[in-house]
Design an enzyme around this catalytic site. Structure first.
Site, PDB file in Angstrom:
ATOM      1  N   LYS A 281       5.550   5.305   7.018  1.00 56.93           N
ATOM      2  CA  LYS A 281       4.775   6.546   6.859  1.00 56.93           C
ATOM      3  C   LYS A 281       5.755   7.707   6.732  1.00 56.93           C
ATOM      4  O   LYS A 281       6.790   7.706   7.401  1.00 56.93           O
ATOM      5  CB  LYS A 281       3.882   6.754   8.088  1.00 56.93           C
ATOM      6  CG  LYS A 281       2.717   5.783   8.179  1.00 56.93           C
ATOM      7  CD  LYS A 281       1.837   6.085   9.385  1.00 56.93           C
ATOM      8  CE  LYS A 281       0.763   5.017   9.588  1.00 56.93           C
ATOM      9  NZ  LYS A 281      -0.280   5.016   8.552  1.00 56.93           N
ATOM     10  N   ARG A 356      -5.830  -4.745   8.943  1.00 53.57           N
ATOM     11  CA  ARG A 356      -6.681  -5.816   8.395  1.00 53.57           C
ATOM     12  C   ARG A 356      -5.997  -7.175   8.555  1.00 53.57           C
ATOM     13  O   ARG A 356      -6.671  -8.197   8.645  1.00 53.57           O
ATOM     14  CB  ARG A 356      -7.032  -5.508   6.932  1.00 53.57           C
ATOM     15  CG  ARG A 356      -5.855  -5.481   6.003  1.00 53.57           C
ATOM     16  CD  ARG A 356      -6.168  -4.797   4.688  1.00 53.57           C
ATOM     17  NE  ARG A 356      -6.238  -3.344   4.846  1.00 53.57           N
ATOM     18  CZ  ARG A 356      -6.542  -2.496   3.864  1.00 53.57           C
ATOM     19  NH1 ARG A 356      -6.805  -2.951   2.660  1.00 53.57           N
ATOM     20  NH2 ARG A 356      -6.589  -1.207   4.083  1.00 53.57           N
TER      21      ARG A 356
END
Ligand code: BES
Ligand code: ZN
Ligand code: ZN
Length: 506
Positions: A281, A356
């Site tokens: 990030k 996920r």
């Protein structure tokens, strides 16, 4: 070496300060005791203020109080407790949520006091126990502060809450308030876990907390370490953990009442810090929030800690998937292929879509037991935050009757959700040229793409998915939410487990 040595974390540090705090005494009363510090009195726009607080409506209006929702006026007394007059708006708009919010407003206005009384009038249309529950939740949750790392916290701890509801049985109100104190304690525990810095709550620490609290709460806890996860074939969780200096943990939590009326499985995303991994990030102070990327696992665990106390009729099994997501020489690379528990191969196209992945193993595992339903909760996508903001979580599901049950629970606890379509025609965007599926499907409909990915690991079980990326945190106090981690989903999951009816398939 334990990490408390090199991180200089004191031995008595606990990631769950709420668990060590004496709970306030909450009672329903016919008359207030005479040692209260402050009394809150509700006044609606249609009420007779003169009768309720001894000051006529015109005088209150001149001072800026009109009985509207959110109006507050403090009346310092020469003797006895301070009075705080609380506007509740129009009578025909009252609801449990209004009551919870007014209690929260009161508790914050009274933050320098330990002994509180609140008198509520004109809420006869609500059930006495629901009223007591909402009042207790509002007060306790509004007074929550995360302060164990402050040297000299100034927060005044709540000692007493007396609740007086005109025209309603004090014992019924007290019964509800007892439940409210329990659900608020659970939500506070979830907040504690999410507010704890990532260095103070590793996956191993999470498992240790689960074992110690779980035992007291009558839960069976099974912790799977790295070696056991390899044996189980949880290659997706292991892949996310590959760059970390810390071991992963899968924590299985079971609540099994005698003669359960159904079996619910919960799956929680427990990323104790999300750096993005190799898809790092960009540097941004906002990313301190990524310590809260385990808020889903925190809410699921916290909910489970009170099921026995509330005599919940549903059996519940939770899977908490815990690791941090870090870049390093051993980290998963873009283009790597992981094998999930059910054998599905996953091409990793973005290591920041790690949630996920860890959920995939758990959904496959949970499905193997054929529970009546699986509900997962995860801080999964920035897209859910972008679409719905910080008040409402995104919800998806494969069985409408289950989705409806989750929504009903969410409405009851004022943890609102909004169902988004599971647009199956987008599924092909997750296709991979070399594996069964990839973990990213382009830049549109991000929350939907994540949900479609998860759906593939659920095997013939009614399933609902809550994306709480937006609702995990607030920047300032707002209604029952206090600055920082909100504990969103905790009370919703308790309510769902309490009212759960196995869904008929559709
Ligand atoms: N933990 C984040 C999602 C998130 C974002 C939670 C903001 C809370 C606040 C998640 O792991 C993530 O990074 N998702 C990516 C997915 C993308 C790479 C497909 C996202 O949403 O950008
Ligand atoms: Zn991520
Ligand atoms: Zn994440």
């Amino acid at each position: 070496m334990t990490h408390s040595e090199y991180k200089l974390i004191s031995d008595d540090f606990s990631p769950v300060p709420t668990a060590h705090l004496a709970a306030p005494t909450i009672s329903g009363v016919e008359a207030f005791s005479d040692d209260l510090d402050v009394i809150g009195i509700t006044v609606g726009t249609d009420d007779d203020a003169q009768e309720l607080v001894g000051i006529d409506a015109e005088a209150l209006k001149r001072a800026g109080f009109e009985g509207k929702s959110g109006n507050v006026i403090r009346l310092v007394q020469a003797h006895g407790p301070e009075l705080i007059v609380l506007g509740v708006g129009e009578r025909d708009e009252v609801s449990d949520a209004v009551v919870r919010d007014v209690a929260a407003t009161f508790a914050r206005s009274a933050k320098s006091y330990a002994k509180l009384g609140i008198r509520v009038t004109g809420f006869d249309s609500l059930k006495a126990d629901a009223l007591g529950q909402a009042l207790a939740e509002g007060v306790v949750l509004a007074r929550y502060r995360y302060n164990p790392l402050k040297s000299d916290p100034k927060d005044v701890v709540l000692e007493t809450i007396e609740i007086l509801v005109d025209g309603v049985s004090a014992s019924d109100v007290e019964e509800g308030a007892r439940v409210g104190a329990v659900t608020a304690r659970a939500a506070s525990l979830a907040r504690d876990l999410a507010n704890t810095p990532p260095g103070h709550l590793t996956a191993t620490d999470f498992a240790d907390v689960a074992e110690s609290i779980g035992a007291e709460a009558g839960l069976a806890i099974t912790v799977f370490d790295k070696r056991q996860l390899i044996e189980l074939g949880c290659g997706a969780l292991l892949g996310v953990n590959a760059g970390s200096a810390e071991e992963p943990r899968m924590i299985q939590v079971r609540y099994a009442p005698e003669n359960p009326t159904g079996h619910l499985a919960l799956v929680g995303k427990g990323i104790t810090y999300d750096s993005g991994g190799i898809s790092l990030k960009p540097s941004n102070p906002m990313h301190v929030l990524m310590k809260m990327d385990m808020a889903g696992a925190g809410a699921a665990f916290a909910a489970m800690t009170v099921l026995k106390e509330l005599d919940c009729p549903t059996a519940v099994t939770a899977y908490l998937m815990c690791t941090d997501n870090m870049p390093s020489g051993s980290a998963v690379k873009l283009g790597d292929v992981l094998t999930a528990h059910d054998g599905t191969t996953i091409e990793v196209k973005n290591t920041d879509a790690e949630g996920r992945l860890v959920m995939a193993d758990a959904l496959a595992l949970a499905s193997e037991e054929s529970p009546d339903a699986i509900v997962d909760i995860a801080t999964l996508t920035g897209a859910a935050l972008a679409a719905l903001g910080q008040s409402r979580a995104a919800m998806f599901g494969n069985t409408q009757s289950l989705v409806d049950q989750v929504r009903t629970a969410a409405d009851a606890t004022d943890e609102p959700v909004w169902q988004l379509p599971l647009e199956r025609k987008y599924r092909k965007r997750l296709d991979s040229t070399i594996a069964d599926i990839s973990n990213m499907g382009g830049s549109y409909a991000g929350a939907t793409m994540a949900a479609l990915f998860l759906e593939g690991f659920v095997k013939n079980v009614p399933w609902a998915h809550l994306d709480i990326a937006g609702t995990m945190n607030v920047e300032s106090d707002e209604s029952w939410r206090s600055l920082g981690a909100t504990g969103f989903g905790t009370r919703l999951l308790i309510e769902l487990a309490q009212s759960f009816a196995p869904a008929s398939s559709d």
